[in-house]
Scaffold this motif. Structure first.
Motif, PDB file in Angstrom:
ATOM      1  N   ALA A 117       0.842  -1.204   0.000  1.00 33.29           N
ATOM      2  CA  ALA A 117       0.000   0.000   0.000  1.00 33.29           C
ATOM      3  C   ALA A 117       0.875   1.252   0.000  1.00 33.29           C
ATOM      4  CB  ALA A 117      -0.937  -0.010   1.200  1.00 33.29           C
ATOM      5  N   ALA A 118       1.894   1.262   0.844  1.00 31.57           N
ATOM      6  CA  ALA A 118       2.782   2.428   0.911  1.00 31.57           C
ATOM      7  C   ALA A 118       3.479   2.663  -0.426  1.00 31.57           C
ATOM      8  CB  ALA A 118       3.810   2.244   2.025  1.00 31.57           C
ATOM      9  N   ALA A 119       3.933   1.606  -1.072  1.00 31.66           N
ATOM     10  CA  ALA A 119       4.602   1.731  -2.372  1.00 31.66           C
ATOM     11  C   ALA A 119       3.648   2.270  -3.436  1.00 31.66           C
ATOM     12  CB  ALA A 119       5.176   0.384  -2.800  1.00 31.66           C
ATOM     13  N   MET A 120       2.373   1.981  -3.281  1.00 33.67           N
ATOM     14  CA  MET A 120       1.362   2.454  -4.219  1.00 33.67           C
ATOM     15  C   MET A 120       0.893   3.879  -3.894  1.00 33.67           C
ATOM     16  SD  MET A 120      -0.928  -1.034  -4.391  1.00 33.67           S
ATOM     17  CE  MET A 120      -2.232  -0.356  -5.431  1.00 33.67           C
ATOM     18  N   GLY A 121       1.276   4.384  -2.724  1.00 34.82           N
ATOM     19  CA  GLY A 121       0.846   5.721  -2.314  1.00 34.82           C
ATOM     20  C   GLY A 121      -0.568   5.755  -1.772  1.00 34.82           C
ATOM     21  N   ILE A 122      -1.050   4.624  -1.242  1.00 40.04           N
ATOM     22  CA  ILE A 122      -2.409   4.544  -0.705  1.00 40.04           C
ATOM     23  C   ILE A 122      -2.349   4.020   0.729  1.00 40.04           C
ATOM     24  CG2 ILE A 122      -3.399   4.205  -3.003  1.00 40.04           C
ATOM     25  CD1 ILE A 122      -3.758   1.236  -2.328  1.00 40.04           C
ATOM     26  N   GLU A 123      -3.491   4.002   1.386  1.00 45.86           N
ATOM     27  CA  GLU A 123      -3.593   3.489   2.746  1.00 45.86           C
ATOM     28  C   GLU A 123      -4.576   2.336   2.789  1.00 45.86           C
ATOM     29  OE1 GLU A 123      -4.419   6.471   5.734  1.00 45.86           O
ATOM     30  OE2 GLU A 123      -3.608   8.010   4.409  1.00 45.86           O
ATOM     31  N   LEU A 124      -4.340   1.397   3.704  1.00 49.99           N
ATOM     32  CA  LEU A 124      -5.320   0.338   3.941  1.00 49.99           C
ATOM     33  C   LEU A 124      -6.569   0.970   4.555  1.00 49.99           C
ATOM     34  CD1 LEU A 124      -2.704  -1.496   3.822  1.00 49.99           C
ATOM     35  CD2 LEU A 124      -3.853  -2.927   5.479  1.00 49.99           C
ATOM     36  N   LEU A 125      -7.723   0.425   4.207  1.00 55.03           N
ATOM     37  CA  LEU A 125      -8.958   0.877   4.840  1.00 55.03           C
ATOM     38  C   LEU A 125      -8.935   0.493   6.313  1.00 55.03           C
ATOM     39  CD1 LEU A 125     -11.795  -0.137   2.325  1.00 55.03           C
ATOM     40  CD2 LEU A 125     -10.599   2.039   2.504  1.00 55.03           C
ATOM     41  N   THR A 126      -9.541   1.320   7.148  1.00 59.37           N
ATOM     42  CA  THR A 126      -9.773   0.951   8.536  1.00 59.37           C
ATOM     43  C   THR A 126     -11.045   0.114   8.583  1.00 59.37           C
ATOM     44  OG1 THR A 126     -11.171   2.862   8.983  1.00 59.37           O
ATOM     45  CG2 THR A 126      -8.771   3.139   9.335  1.00 59.37           C
ATOM     46  N   GLU A 127     -11.327  -0.488   9.728  1.00 58.12           N
ATOM     47  CA  GLU A 127     -12.576  -1.237   9.866  1.00 58.12           C
ATOM     48  C   GLU A 127     -13.773  -0.327   9.596  1.00 58.12           C
ATOM     49  OE1 GLU A 127     -15.347  -3.571  13.146  1.00 58.12           O
ATOM     50  OE2 GLU A 127     -13.400  -2.778  13.774  1.00 58.12           O
ATOM     51  N   MET A 128     -13.750   0.881  10.132  1.00 56.84           N
ATOM     52  CA  MET A 128     -14.863   1.810   9.935  1.00 56.84           C
ATOM     53  C   MET A 128     -15.041   2.161   8.449  1.00 56.84           C
ATOM     54  SD  MET A 128     -15.634   5.376  11.944  1.00 56.84           S
ATOM     55  CE  MET A 128     -14.437   6.394  11.106  1.00 56.84           C
ATOM     56  N   GLN A 129     -13.944   2.411   7.753  1.00 58.67           N
ATOM     57  CA  GLN A 129     -14.022   2.718   6.325  1.00 58.67           C
ATOM     58  C   GLN A 129     -14.543   1.522   5.542  1.00 58.67           C
ATOM     59  OE1 GLN A 129      -9.912   3.832   6.015  1.00 58.67           O
ATOM     60  NE2 GLN A 129     -10.366   6.029   6.039  1.00 58.67           N
ATOM     61  N   TYR A 130     -14.093   0.327   5.911  1.00 59.18           N
ATOM     62  CA  TYR A 130     -14.566  -0.889   5.250  1.00 59.18           C
ATOM     63  C   TYR A 130     -16.076  -1.035   5.433  1.00 59.18           C
ATOM     64  CZ  TYR A 130     -14.761  -5.751   3.730  1.00 59.18           C
ATOM     65  OH  TYR A 130     -15.068  -6.912   3.046  1.00 59.18           O
ATOM     66  N   ARG A 131     -16.548  -0.796   6.648  1.00 60.69           N
ATOM     67  CA  ARG A 131     -17.993  -0.902   6.914  1.00 60.69           C
ATOM     68  C   ARG A 131     -18.774   0.150   6.122  1.00 60.69           C
ATOM     69  NH1 ARG A 131     -19.357  -4.545  10.694  1.00 60.69           N
ATOM     70  NH2 ARG A 131     -17.687  -5.366  12.009  1.00 60.69           N
ATOM     71  N   TYR A 132     -18.198   1.351   5.964  1.00 58.45           N
ATOM     72  CA  TYR A 132     -18.846   2.372   5.139  1.00 58.45           C
ATOM     73  C   TYR A 132     -18.945   1.905   3.690  1.00 58.45           C
ATOM     74  CZ  TYR A 132     -19.813   6.523   2.496  1.00 58.45           C
ATOM     75  OH  TYR A 132     -20.386   7.412   1.607  1.00 58.45           O
ATOM     76  N   LEU A 133     -17.863   1.343   3.173  1.00 58.09           N
ATOM     77  CA  LEU A 133     -17.871   0.826   1.802  1.00 58.09           C
ATOM     78  C   LEU A 133     -19.002  -0.191   1.625  1.00 58.09           C
ATOM     79  CD1 LEU A 133     -16.479   0.593  -1.008  1.00 58.09           C
ATOM     80  CD2 LEU A 133     -15.093  -1.238  -0.007  1.00 58.09           C
ATOM     81  N   GLN A 134     -19.168  -1.049   2.614  1.00 58.08           N
ATOM     82  CA  GLN A 134     -20.201  -2.088   2.539  1.00 58.08           C
ATOM     83  C   GLN A 134     -21.616  -1.509   2.604  1.00 58.08           C
ATOM     84  OE1 GLN A 134     -19.982  -5.227   1.851  1.00 58.08           O
ATOM     85  NE2 GLN A 134     -17.887  -5.851   2.276  1.00 58.08           N
ATOM     86  N   GLU A 135     -21.762  -0.276   3.079  1.00 56.83           N
ATOM     87  CA  GLU A 135     -23.075   0.384   3.052  1.00 56.83           C
ATOM     88  C   GLU A 135     -23.437   0.822   1.629  1.00 56.83           C
ATOM     89  OE1 GLU A 135     -23.190   3.595   5.862  1.00 56.83           O
ATOM     90  OE2 GLU A 135     -22.557   2.292   7.510  1.00 56.83           O
ATOM     91  N   LEU A 136     -22.440   1.037   0.786  1.00 59.77           N
ATOM     92  CA  LEU A 136     -22.684   1.483  -0.582  1.00 59.77           C
ATOM     93  C   LEU A 136     -23.184   0.349  -1.462  1.00 59.77           C
ATOM     94  CD1 LEU A 136     -19.525   3.720  -1.100  1.00 59.77           C
ATOM     95  CD2 LEU A 136     -21.848   4.437  -0.479  1.00 59.77           C
ATOM     96  N   GLU A 137     -22.616  -0.830  -1.270  1.00 66.02           N
ATOM     97  CA  GLU A 137     -23.036  -2.048  -1.960  1.00 66.02           C
ATOM     98  C   GLU A 137     -22.310  -3.225  -1.332  1.00 66.02           C
ATOM     99  OE1 GLU A 137     -20.923  -2.257  -6.134  1.00 66.02           O
ATOM    100  OE2 GLU A 137     -21.465  -0.184  -5.689  1.00 66.02           O
ATOM    101  N   ARG A 138     -22.545  -4.420  -1.840  1.00 66.72           N
ATOM    102  CA  ARG A 138     -21.956  -5.608  -1.231  1.00 66.72           C
ATOM    103  C   ARG A 138     -20.633  -5.974  -1.895  1.00 66.72           C
ATOM    104  NH1 ARG A 138     -27.000  -9.085   0.525  1.00 66.72           N
ATOM    105  NH2 ARG A 138     -27.654  -9.627  -1.520  1.00 66.72           N
ATOM    106  N   PHE A 139     -19.606  -6.124  -1.061  1.00 69.48           N
ATOM    107  CA  PHE A 139     -18.268  -6.465  -1.522  1.00 69.48           C
ATOM    108  C   PHE A 139     -17.747  -7.673  -0.746  1.00 69.48           C
ATOM    109  CE2 PHE A 139     -18.708  -1.894  -2.232  1.00 69.48           C
ATOM    110  CZ  PHE A 139     -18.294  -1.772  -3.548  1.00 69.48           C
ATOM    111  N   ASP A 140     -16.746  -8.319  -1.293  1.00 70.81           N
ATOM    112  CA  ASP A 140     -16.056  -9.436  -0.632  1.00 70.81           C
ATOM    113  C   ASP A 140     -17.013 -10.540  -0.182  1.00 70.81           C
ATOM    114  OD1 ASP A 140     -13.543  -8.341  -0.999  1.00 70.81           O
ATOM    115  OD2 ASP A 140     -13.424  -7.469   1.004  1.00 70.81           O
ATOM    116  N   LEU A 141     -17.835 -11.006  -1.106  1.00 66.58           N
ATOM    117  CA  LEU A 141     -18.750 -12.107  -0.789  1.00 66.58           C
ATOM    118  C   LEU A 141     -18.039 -13.453  -0.830  1.00 66.58           C
ATOM    119  CD1 LEU A 141     -21.912 -10.940  -2.774  1.00 66.58           C
ATOM    120  CD2 LEU A 141     -21.329 -10.516  -0.368  1.00 66.58           C
TER     121      LEU A 141
END
Length: 186
Positions: free
Chosen positions: A112-136
């Motif tokens: 992630a650091a090499a890509m210039g991004i950050e890992l999602l936190t648990e809270m961010q992951y849960r927000y993403l899952q409110e938008l639609e269903r992921f990682d089924l």
């Protein structure tokens, strides 16, 4: 040319992909306009490079929010399953170094650091899952709290039974169906 800079052709191609995804998934960013996002990207070549890395590894980045106070757009990996090009990674460098045999090629935190991004936190992951269903069918490492990591663990999430779960594992573990989802602010 800097190796963290895209050619004009690469920029154009990536912007076309991002625009098409933005327009196809308006439910992820209600009230936002692509022209404003593109204008922000046009003056942030390093962020465009990071978005390209997210795209190349299968993350399918898309805008999921806007912070009016900072003027920043937030992109998350929005691929249906954990990004294919980031799977089979242990959690961090310490975990990778602790493995004596069958070491994975990399770890989530360093990649992630090499890509210039950050890992999602648990809270961010849960927000993403409110938008639609992921990682089924897959799972994604999320930013692990320091007290858990200090004890050798790491945490990951997925969605099963229409519920988002947070699990734990040894940080040195890795699986073919586990990657990490990243985020980037522009």
């Amino acid at each position: 040319m800097n190796n963290k800079q895209l050619s004009p052709q690469q920029c154009g191609e990536l912007l076309d992909v991002l625009k098409a995804r933005f327009n196809k998934n308006l439910h992820r960013h209600k009230g936002l306009e692509w022209a404003n996002v593109q204008a922000k990207l046009a003056v942030n070549a390093d962020k465009l490079w990071s978005l390209n890395e997210m795209e190349l590894t299968g993350g399918e980045p898309d805008v999921i929010g806007y912070n009016a106070e900072t003027g920043e757009y937030t992109f998350y990996d929005c691929s249906a399953e954990s990004p294919q090009g980031r799977r089979s990674l242990c959690y961090d460098r310490q975990a990778l170094d602790s493995r004596k045999a069958y070491k994975p090629e990399n770890n989530a935190v360093d990649m992630a650091a090499a890509m210039g991004i950050e890992l999602l936190t648990e809270m961010q992951y849960r927000y993403l899952q409110e938008l639609e269903r992921f990682d089924l069918k897959t799972s994604s490492w999320v930013k692990t709290p320091a007290d858990i990591r200090k004890l050798g663990g790491a945490v990951f999430c997925d969605r099963r039974y229409d519920t988002v779960f947070l699990y734990h594992n040894g940080a040195e573990s890795y699986y073919a169906a586990r990657a990490f989802r990243g985020m980037l602010t522009v």
